[in-house]
Scaffold this motif. Structure first.
Motif, PDB file in Angstrom:
ATOM      1  N   ALA A  94      23.226  29.964  25.699  1.00 60.99           N
ATOM      2  CA  ALA A  94      24.481  30.438  25.102  1.00 60.99           C
ATOM      3  C   ALA A  94      24.848  29.661  23.837  1.00 60.99           C
ATOM      4  O   ALA A  94      25.888  29.908  23.228  1.00 60.99           O
ATOM      5  CB  ALA A  94      25.615  30.339  26.119  1.00 60.99           C
ATOM      6  N   GLY A  95      24.001  28.711  23.459  1.00 62.39           N
ATOM      7  CA  GLY A  95      24.247  27.946  22.242  1.00 62.39           C
ATOM      8  C   GLY A  95      24.923  26.611  22.463  1.00 62.39           C
ATOM      9  O   GLY A  95      25.328  25.946  21.514  1.00 62.39           O
ATOM     10  N   GLY A  96      25.049  26.206  23.750  1.00 57.96           N
ATOM     11  CA  GLY A  96      25.668  24.919  24.051  1.00 57.96           C
ATOM     12  C   GLY A  96      24.652  23.807  24.176  1.00 57.96           C
ATOM     13  O   GLY A  96      23.441  24.023  24.070  1.00 57.96           O
ATOM     14  N   ASP A  97      25.139  22.619  24.407  1.00 56.29           N
ATOM     15  CA  ASP A  97      24.292  21.430  24.562  1.00 56.29           C
ATOM     16  C   ASP A  97      24.189  21.111  26.053  1.00 56.29           C
ATOM     17  O   ASP A  97      25.124  20.573  26.643  1.00 56.29           O
ATOM     18  CB  ASP A  97      24.918  20.261  23.788  1.00 56.29           C
ATOM     19  N   LYS A  98      23.056  21.423  26.642  1.00 52.35           N
ATOM     20  CA  LYS A  98      22.914  21.258  28.087  1.00 52.35           C
ATOM     21  C   LYS A  98      22.970  19.798  28.508  1.00 52.35           C
ATOM     22  O   LYS A  98      23.494  19.475  29.579  1.00 52.35           O
ATOM     23  CB  LYS A  98      21.627  21.917  28.592  1.00 52.35           C
ATOM     24  N   GLU A  99      22.431  18.903  27.694  1.00 51.55           N
ATOM     25  CA  GLU A  99      22.444  17.491  28.065  1.00 51.55           C
ATOM     26  C   GLU A  99      23.838  16.892  27.938  1.00 51.55           C
ATOM     27  O   GLU A  99      24.234  16.034  28.729  1.00 51.55           O
ATOM     28  CB  GLU A  99      21.424  16.706  27.242  1.00 51.55           C
ATOM     29  N   ALA A 100      24.600  17.370  26.955  1.00 48.21           N
ATOM     30  CA  ALA A 100      25.990  16.926  26.841  1.00 48.21           C
ATOM     31  C   ALA A 100      26.788  17.405  28.049  1.00 48.21           C
ATOM     32  O   ALA A 100      27.626  16.674  28.587  1.00 48.21           O
ATOM     33  CB  ALA A 100      26.607  17.456  25.552  1.00 48.21           C
ATOM     34  N   ALA A 101      26.492  18.623  28.496  1.00 44.10           N
ATOM     35  CA  ALA A 101      27.165  19.157  29.689  1.00 44.10           C
ATOM     36  C   ALA A 101      26.796  18.332  30.917  1.00 44.10           C
ATOM     37  O   ALA A 101      27.662  18.002  31.744  1.00 44.10           O
ATOM     38  CB  ALA A 101      26.788  20.620  29.901  1.00 44.10           C
ATOM     39  N   ARG A 102      25.517  17.994  31.034  1.00 43.77           N
ATOM     40  CA  ARG A 102      25.053  17.205  32.176  1.00 43.77           C
ATOM     41  C   ARG A 102      25.760  15.846  32.239  1.00 43.77           C
ATOM     42  O   ARG A 102      26.118  15.372  33.320  1.00 43.77           O
ATOM     43  CB  ARG A 102      23.544  16.982  32.080  1.00 43.77           C
ATOM     44  N   LEU A 151      30.790  40.698  29.780  1.00 41.81           N
ATOM     45  CA  LEU A 151      30.836  39.471  28.995  1.00 41.81           C
ATOM     46  C   LEU A 151      29.609  39.362  28.104  1.00 41.81           C
ATOM     47  O   LEU A 151      29.712  39.017  26.918  1.00 41.81           O
ATOM     48  CB  LEU A 151      30.935  38.268  29.933  1.00 41.81           C
ATOM     49  N   GLN A 152      28.455  39.681  28.646  1.00 40.63           N
ATOM     50  CA  GLN A 152      27.224  39.621  27.862  1.00 40.63           C
ATOM     51  C   GLN A 152      27.279  40.576  26.675  1.00 40.63           C
ATOM     52  O   GLN A 152      26.899  40.227  25.555  1.00 40.63           O
ATOM     53  CB  GLN A 152      26.009  39.956  28.732  1.00 40.63           C
ATOM     54  N   LEU A 157      25.043  37.854  23.890  1.00 45.89           N
ATOM     55  CA  LEU A 157      24.117  36.807  24.319  1.00 45.89           C
ATOM     56  C   LEU A 157      22.962  37.398  25.123  1.00 45.89           C
ATOM     57  O   LEU A 157      23.090  38.469  25.724  1.00 45.89           O
ATOM     58  CB  LEU A 157      24.869  35.773  25.175  1.00 45.89           C
ATOM     59  N   PRO A 158      21.824  36.694  25.176  1.00 43.60           N
ATOM     60  CA  PRO A 158      20.667  37.204  25.904  1.00 43.60           C
ATOM     61  C   PRO A 158      20.832  37.088  27.424  1.00 43.60           C
ATOM     62  O   PRO A 158      21.710  36.370  27.918  1.00 43.60           O
ATOM     63  CB  PRO A 158      19.520  36.303  25.425  1.00 43.60           C
ATOM     64  N   THR A 216      41.785  30.984  25.049  1.00 42.60           N
ATOM     65  CA  THR A 216      42.757  31.799  24.344  1.00 42.60           C
ATOM     66  C   THR A 216      42.719  33.190  24.951  1.00 42.60           C
ATOM     67  O   THR A 216      41.686  33.874  24.863  1.00 42.60           O
ATOM     68  CB  THR A 216      42.440  31.891  22.833  1.00 42.60           C
ATOM     69  N   PRO A 217      43.783  33.628  25.618  1.00 44.73           N
ATOM     70  CA  PRO A 217      43.756  34.912  26.336  1.00 44.73           C
ATOM     71  C   PRO A 217      43.433  36.101  25.440  1.00 44.73           C
ATOM     72  O   PRO A 217      43.857  36.186  24.293  1.00 44.73           O
ATOM     73  CB  PRO A 217      45.183  35.027  26.894  1.00 44.73           C
ATOM     74  N   GLN A 218      42.666  37.017  26.009  1.00 41.04           N
ATOM     75  CA  GLN A 218      42.382  38.310  25.408  1.00 41.04           C
ATOM     76  C   GLN A 218      41.812  38.203  23.997  1.00 41.04           C
ATOM     77  O   GLN A 218      42.219  38.921  23.089  1.00 41.04           O
ATOM     78  CB  GLN A 218      43.643  39.178  25.395  1.00 41.04           C
ATOM     79  N   VAL A 219      40.847  37.309  23.832  1.00 40.23           N
ATOM     80  CA  VAL A 219      40.157  37.228  22.551  1.00 40.23           C
ATOM     81  C   VAL A 219      38.815  37.915  22.702  1.00 40.23           C
ATOM     82  O   VAL A 219      38.004  37.549  23.550  1.00 40.23           O
ATOM     83  CB  VAL A 219      39.941  35.755  22.118  1.00 40.23           C
ATOM     84  N   ASN A 220      38.585  38.936  21.889  1.00 39.70           N
ATOM     85  CA  ASN A 220      37.303  39.640  21.900  1.00 39.70           C
ATOM     86  C   ASN A 220      36.403  38.963  20.894  1.00 39.70           C
ATOM     87  O   ASN A 220      36.642  39.048  19.679  1.00 39.70           O
ATOM     88  CB  ASN A 220      37.506  41.105  21.544  1.00 39.70           C
ATOM     89  N   HIS A 221      35.403  38.263  21.350  1.00 35.56           N
ATOM     90  CA  HIS A 221      34.597  37.403  20.481  1.00 35.56           C
ATOM     91  C   HIS A 221      33.170  37.943  20.466  1.00 35.56           C
ATOM     92  O   HIS A 221      32.426  37.754  21.414  1.00 35.56           O
ATOM     93  CB  HIS A 221      34.629  35.978  21.024  1.00 35.56           C
ATOM     94  N   HIS A 222      32.813  38.651  19.417  1.00 36.14           N
ATOM     95  CA  HIS A 222      31.454  39.177  19.297  1.00 36.14           C
ATOM     96  C   HIS A 222      30.598  38.186  18.512  1.00 36.14           C
ATOM     97  O   HIS A 222      31.017  37.678  17.467  1.00 36.14           O
ATOM     98  CB  HIS A 222      31.442  40.521  18.564  1.00 36.14           C
ATOM     99  N   ALA A 223      29.413  37.938  19.012  1.00 38.29           N
ATOM    100  CA  ALA A 223      28.500  37.054  18.290  1.00 38.29           C
ATOM    101  C   ALA A 223      28.073  37.727  16.989  1.00 38.29           C
ATOM    102  O   ALA A 223      27.916  38.939  16.914  1.00 38.29           O
ATOM    103  CB  ALA A 223      27.293  36.736  19.160  1.00 38.29           C
ATOM    104  N   ALA A 224      27.882  36.922  15.974  1.00 39.06           N
ATOM    105  CA  ALA A 224      27.464  37.481  14.683  1.00 39.06           C
ATOM    106  C   ALA A 224      26.021  37.935  14.757  1.00 39.06           C
ATOM    107  O   ALA A 224      25.231  37.404  15.495  1.00 39.06           O
ATOM    108  CB  ALA A 224      27.636  36.425  13.603  1.00 39.06           C
TER     109      ALA A 224
END
Length: 224
Positions: A94-102, A151-152, A157-158, A216-224
């Motif tokens: 999803a574009g995040g940092d998995k090690e930072a999350a860990r 959501l996908q 997102l893939p 932020t409620p009800q934000v429709n966020h489409h990936a570029a």
């Protein structure tokens, strides 16, 4: 009334509380941002990383009268091993940092959910953990069946960013059939009360966990 039906009835108020959490409502509609999704996955990683340990603690604390449940718990453990790594892989996809999350510190609300279950298993009644199982599996089925696809599509997102939700939706449907059979064998009033108590409380604690996720409620966020 079978005990599974009693459990559903007894948890209705706490399930309704969870159903009103904006992060969950918007997630089911597919209208949350990528950042909110990653924040949700990060907290999911932290509590899911304890699932096998919860089950092992439960098995270790079982009284003699419940030794027959060791096989059931072993089956759950086999199914749950490694699921936290699926979540980290989803974060990366999803574009995040998995090690930072860990390495991140879980929110206080997530820590409370985790601590509550260890405390109940070790100090009160290990059978009560079936209440947490009920909460997690019923909630993940709802998330997977109603929210993941929307959501996908909205986030662009893939599939690889939704392996945890999609796989758990399929797994937990079969798990719930198995769970229903197991739970309906419960006859001891104290054990049944413990399962109901933990289920009611963990629905509320999970609602708190979701409510604490920046959103932020009800934000429709489409990936570029």
């Amino acid at each position: 009334m079978k005990f599974y039906e009693e459990l559903i009835q007894a948890t209705e108020p706490s399930r309704q509380k969870l159903a009103t959490v904006p992060q969950l409502v918007d997630g089911l509609n597919g209208t949350i941002s990528r950042e909110t999704y990653i924040a949700y996955l990060t907290q999911a990683y932290h509590h899911v990383s304890h699932t096998v340990r919860f089950l092992m603690a439960m098995g270790a604390q079982l009284p003699t009268k419940h030794q027959s449940l060791q096989k059931v718990i072993s089956e759950y453990i086999e199914e749950e091993v490694g699921h936290e790594e699926w979540i980290l892989n989803d974060i990366a996809a999803a574009g995040g940092d998995k090690e930072a999350a860990r390495m991140s510190i879980p929110s206080l609300e997530t820590q409370v959910l985790i601590a509550y279950n260890y405390d109940y298993i070790l100090r009160k009644n290990p059978i009560g953990f079936f209440g947490m199982v009920f909460m997690l599996e019923s909630t993940s089925i709802q998330l997977a069946s109603k929210g993941a696809k929307a959501l996908q599509q909205n986030l662009g997102l893939p599939d690889s960013a939704f392996s945890y939700l999609y796989s758990h939706g399929e797994l937990d449907i079969s798990h719930m059939v198995f769970f229903e059979k197991v739970i309906n064998t419960m006859t001891d009033p104290e054990d049944k009360a413990a399962i109901i108590e933990v289920a009611q409380n963990t629905f509320c604690l999970f609602a708190n966990l979701l409510s604490a996720i920046p959103h932020t409620p009800q934000v429709n966020h489409h990936a570029a």
